[in-house]
Design an enzyme around this catalytic site. Structure first.
Site, PDB file in Angstrom:
ATOM      1  N   GLY A  11      -6.948   1.694   6.419  1.00  0.00           N
ATOM      2  CA  GLY A  11      -7.278   0.267   6.239  1.00  0.00           C
ATOM      3  C   GLY A  11      -6.162  -0.613   6.801  1.00  0.00           C
ATOM      4  NE  ARG A  21       7.727 -11.314  16.831  1.00  0.00           N
ATOM      5  CZ  ARG A  21       8.845 -11.637  16.201  1.00  0.00           C
ATOM      6  NH1 ARG A  21       9.230 -10.942  15.136  1.00  0.00           N
ATOM      7  NH2 ARG A  21       9.578 -12.634  16.640  1.00  0.00           N
ATOM      8  CB  VAL A  24       7.183  -3.677  20.685  1.00  0.00           C
ATOM      9  CG1 VAL A  24       7.338  -4.052  22.160  1.00  0.00           C
ATOM     10  CG2 VAL A  24       5.898  -2.886  20.462  1.00  0.00           C
ATOM     11  NE  ARG A  72     -10.044   4.561   5.707  1.00  0.00           N
ATOM     12  CZ  ARG A  72     -10.393   3.310   5.355  1.00  0.00           C
ATOM     13  NH1 ARG A  72     -11.542   2.794   5.746  1.00  0.00           N
ATOM     14  NH2 ARG A  72      -9.587   2.589   4.596  1.00  0.00           N
ATOM     15  CG  ASP A 103      -2.614   8.392   0.234  1.00  0.00           C
ATOM     16  OD1 ASP A 103      -3.314   7.480   0.712  1.00  0.00           O
ATOM     17  OD2 ASP A 103      -3.049   9.190  -0.621  1.00  0.00           O
ATOM     18  CG  ASP A 128      -5.086   0.277  -1.687  1.00  0.00           C
ATOM     19  OD1 ASP A 128      -5.689  -0.810  -1.768  1.00  0.00           O
ATOM     20  OD2 ASP A 128      -5.561   1.272  -1.120  1.00  0.00           O
ATOM     21  NE  ARG A 163     -21.708 -20.749 -15.662  1.00  0.00           N
ATOM     22  CZ  ARG A 163     -22.281 -21.395 -14.667  1.00  0.00           C
ATOM     23  NH1 ARG A 163     -21.586 -21.704 -13.595  1.00  0.00           N
ATOM     24  NH2 ARG A 163     -23.548 -21.730 -14.745  1.00  0.00           N
ATOM     25  NE  ARG A 172      -7.847   3.863  -0.331  1.00  0.00           N
ATOM     26  CZ  ARG A 172      -8.840   4.301   0.449  1.00  0.00           C
ATOM     27  NH1 ARG A 172      -9.807   5.022  -0.046  1.00  0.00           N
ATOM     28  NH2 ARG A 172      -8.861   4.002   1.729  1.00  0.00           N
TER      29      ARG A 172
HETATM   30  P1  ADP Z   1      -4.768   5.515   4.400  1.00  0.00           P
HETATM   31  O1  ADP Z   1      -3.823   5.970   5.464  1.00  0.00           O
HETATM   32  O2  ADP Z   1      -4.810   4.034   4.261  1.00  0.00           O
HETATM   33  O3  ADP Z   1      -4.561   6.253   3.107  1.00  0.00           O
HETATM   34  P2  ADP Z   1      -7.081   7.197   4.894  1.00  0.00           P
HETATM   35  O4  ADP Z   1      -6.923   7.993   3.652  1.00  0.00           O
HETATM   36  O5  ADP Z   1      -8.447   6.797   5.311  1.00  0.00           O
HETATM   37  O6  ADP Z   1      -6.231   5.850   4.886  1.00  0.00           O
HETATM   38  O7  ADP Z   1      -6.409   8.060   6.078  1.00  0.00           O
HETATM   39  C1  ADP Z   1      -6.296   7.540   7.381  1.00  0.00           C
HETATM   40  C2  ADP Z   1      -6.391   8.638   8.380  1.00  0.00           C
HETATM   41  O8  ADP Z   1      -5.300   9.552   8.220  1.00  0.00           O
HETATM   42  C3  ADP Z   1      -7.616   9.547   8.267  1.00  0.00           C
HETATM   43  O9  ADP Z   1      -8.781   8.968   8.802  1.00  0.00           O
HETATM   44  C4  ADP Z   1      -7.151  10.749   9.053  1.00  0.00           C
HETATM   45  O10 ADP Z   1      -7.188  10.483  10.425  1.00  0.00           O
HETATM   46  C5  ADP Z   1      -5.690  10.856   8.640  1.00  0.00           C
HETATM   47  N1  ADP Z   1      -5.582  11.824   7.546  1.00  0.00           N
HETATM   48  C6  ADP Z   1      -5.967  11.666   6.261  1.00  0.00           C
HETATM   49  N2  ADP Z   1      -5.749  12.779   5.526  1.00  0.00           N
HETATM   50  C7  ADP Z   1      -5.194  13.674   6.383  1.00  0.00           C
HETATM   51  C8  ADP Z   1      -4.745  15.034   6.244  1.00  0.00           C
HETATM   52  N3  ADP Z   1      -4.833  15.691   5.082  1.00  0.00           N
HETATM   53  N4  ADP Z   1      -4.254  15.644   7.334  1.00  0.00           N
HETATM   54  C9  ADP Z   1      -4.164  14.991   8.523  1.00  0.00           C
HETATM   55  N5  ADP Z   1      -4.564  13.718   8.705  1.00  0.00           N
HETATM   56  C10 ADP Z   1      -5.090  13.076   7.667  1.00  0.00           C
HETATM   57  O1  F6P Z   2      -6.930   1.204   1.148  1.00  0.00           O
HETATM   58  C1  F6P Z   2      -7.241  -0.132   1.384  1.00  0.00           C
HETATM   59  C2  F6P Z   2      -8.622  -0.466   0.904  1.00  0.00           C
HETATM   60  O2  F6P Z   2      -8.866  -1.834   1.184  1.00  0.00           O
HETATM   61  C3  F6P Z   2      -8.888  -0.175  -0.570  1.00  0.00           C
HETATM   62  O3  F6P Z   2      -8.332  -1.130  -1.430  1.00  0.00           O
HETATM   63  C4  F6P Z   2     -10.393  -0.118  -0.594  1.00  0.00           C
HETATM   64  O4  F6P Z   2     -10.867   0.688  -1.640  1.00  0.00           O
HETATM   65  C5  F6P Z   2     -10.726   0.499   0.734  1.00  0.00           C
HETATM   66  O5  F6P Z   2      -9.587   0.306   1.575  1.00  0.00           O
HETATM   67  C6  F6P Z   2     -11.945  -0.076   1.400  1.00  0.00           C
HETATM   68  O6  F6P Z   2     -12.188   0.657   2.557  1.00  0.00           O
HETATM   69  P1  F6P Z   2     -13.197   0.233   3.712  1.00  0.00           P
HETATM   70  O7  F6P Z   2     -12.488  -0.673   4.633  1.00  0.00           O
HETATM   71  O8  F6P Z   2     -13.538   1.526   4.368  1.00  0.00           O
HETATM   72  O9  F6P Z   2     -14.369  -0.440   3.074  1.00  0.00           O
END
Ligand code: ADP
Ligand code: F6P
Length: 320
Positions: A11, A21, A24, A72, A103, A128, A163, A172
């Site tokens: 996200g 920025r 770079v 993602r 994460d 988050d 209200r 999350r």
């Molecule tokens: P965030 O980084 O905000 O937690 P996501 O959980 O959607 O968002 O993870 C972002 C991207 O990181 C995933 O779409 C995937 O490309 C990569 N990723 C997530 N989990 C793993 C994993 N266990 N191993 C390798 N890459 C991962």
């Molecule tokens: O991790 C950031 C976040 O905005 C969360 O707070 C929320 O649950 C989720 O991403 C929403 O994801 P998406 O953009 O896929 O709807």
């Protein structure tokens, strides 16, 4: 190290552009070539990579979202796609990678290190605030301020009509957006995933507030608890009141980053570049007691996320 890459993943979060920025401009100032990778790990696998210069990051520090775009990429969990990413990085001669994300994105950095000894640095970019090793993630402050703006507006109309309103916020499984914006916005009721919800107690509080002369309540509900509509139904059944709901949704993720997020993004970026410059990889940068820190990426991922209990209690004790 002479060439580094930067990408944003998961996200988007306000302040990511400030970090890009600074990666770079600071990177170039210390003699590195910097490459921007589009759409996170998806663009990496697909070779969507361009050389960045000082002008390519002009006029972006004040913009929300990410100019590198994000995505993602579930397939990146598979070794086959990680290998493809390594081949692309090698083809471009990129020797180290800065990943701005949450994460999930950090797990990609960890895998590149464990499976290919490739050095990556994680910058925590997510609204988050759900990473335990750092006090703050990039974007959290802006998101909370956006929630505050919404609370202020909603309070005007809810108070005028006596209200009760449920405001559902993101995060999350982490209640921090709810807790910090709830404290600053004077929430009457706060419901977060880390604390078990007692519907009877919550309903009683609404009715007692009415008796005390508090006829309008703002309930801040974290998305990790339940949907606002489900809560509304339960509370209406128990109180007999007609309750309004507002789901803030993605509004919280956009908008002009606050000063705090621009400063944080810039400071994180400088630390990340310095680490790569020293040939250090598999680390995550963060902030603790206003000092920029770095920890092993595995340690960052394993750090327990603790509830801001004292702030949570403060919201409750000030809501009478
Ligand atoms: P965030 O980084 O905000 O937690 P996501 O959980 O959607 O968002 O993870 C972002 C991207 O990181 C995933 O779409 C995937 O490309 C990569 N990723 C997530 N989990 C793993 C994993 N266990 N191993 C390798 N890459 C991962
Ligand atoms: O991790 C950031 C976040 O905005 C969360 O707070 C929320 O649950 C989720 O991403 C929403 O994801 P998406 O953009 O896929 O709807």
């Amino acid at each position: 190290m002479r060439k580094i890459g930067v990408l944003t993943s998961g996200g988007d979060a306000p302040g990511m552009n400030a970090a890009i920025r600074a990666v770079v401009r600071y990177g170039i100032s210390v003699g590195l070539e910097v490459y921007g990778i589009e759409r996170g790990y998806k663009g990496l696998i697909g070779g969507a990579i361009k050389r960045m210069d000082n002008r390519s990051v002009s006029g972006i520090i004040q913009r929300g979202g990410t100019v590198l775009k994000t995505d993602r990429c579930p397939e990146f969990k598979e070794l086959k796609y990680q290998k493809r990413a390594i081949d692309v990085l090698n083809a471009f001669g990129i020797e180290g990678l800065i990943v701005i994300g949450g994460d999930g994105s950090f797990r990609g950095v960890k895998d590149l290190k464990n499976n290919f000894q490739y050095p990556g640095i994680g910058i925590p970019g997510t609204i988050d605030n759900d990473l335990g090793y750092t006090n703050y993630t990039l974007g959290f402050d802006t998101a909370c301020n956006t929630v505050l703006w919404a609370i202020n507006n909603l309070r005007d109309t809810m108070t005028s009509h006596d209200r009760v309103c449920i405001i559902e916020v993101m995060g999350r499984k982490c209640g921090d957006i709810a807790i910090f914006s709830g404290l600053a916005g004077g929430a009457e009721i706060l419901l977060v995933p880390e604390v078990e919800v007692d519907l009877e107690k919550t309903s009683k509080k609404i009715l007692q507030n009415e008796i005390k002369g508090k006829k309008s309540d703002i309930i801040i509900l974290s998305e990790g608890v339940c949907d606002a509509e489900v809560l509304k139904e339960e509370l209406e059944k128990r109180t007999g009141l007609s309750i309004r709901t507002v789901k803030l949704g993605h509004i919280q993720r956009g908008g002009m980053p606050t000063m705090a997020d621009r400063v944080l993004g810039s400071r994180f970026a400088v630390k990340a570049v310095d680490l790569l410059k020293q040939d250090k990889g598999a680390r995550a940068v963060g902030i603790k007691n206003n000092k920029i820190i770095d920890v092993d990426i595995e340690e960052a991922l394993a750090a327990p996320r603790e509830l801001s209990k004292s702030l949570y209690n403060l919201v409750i004790s000030l809501s009478n």
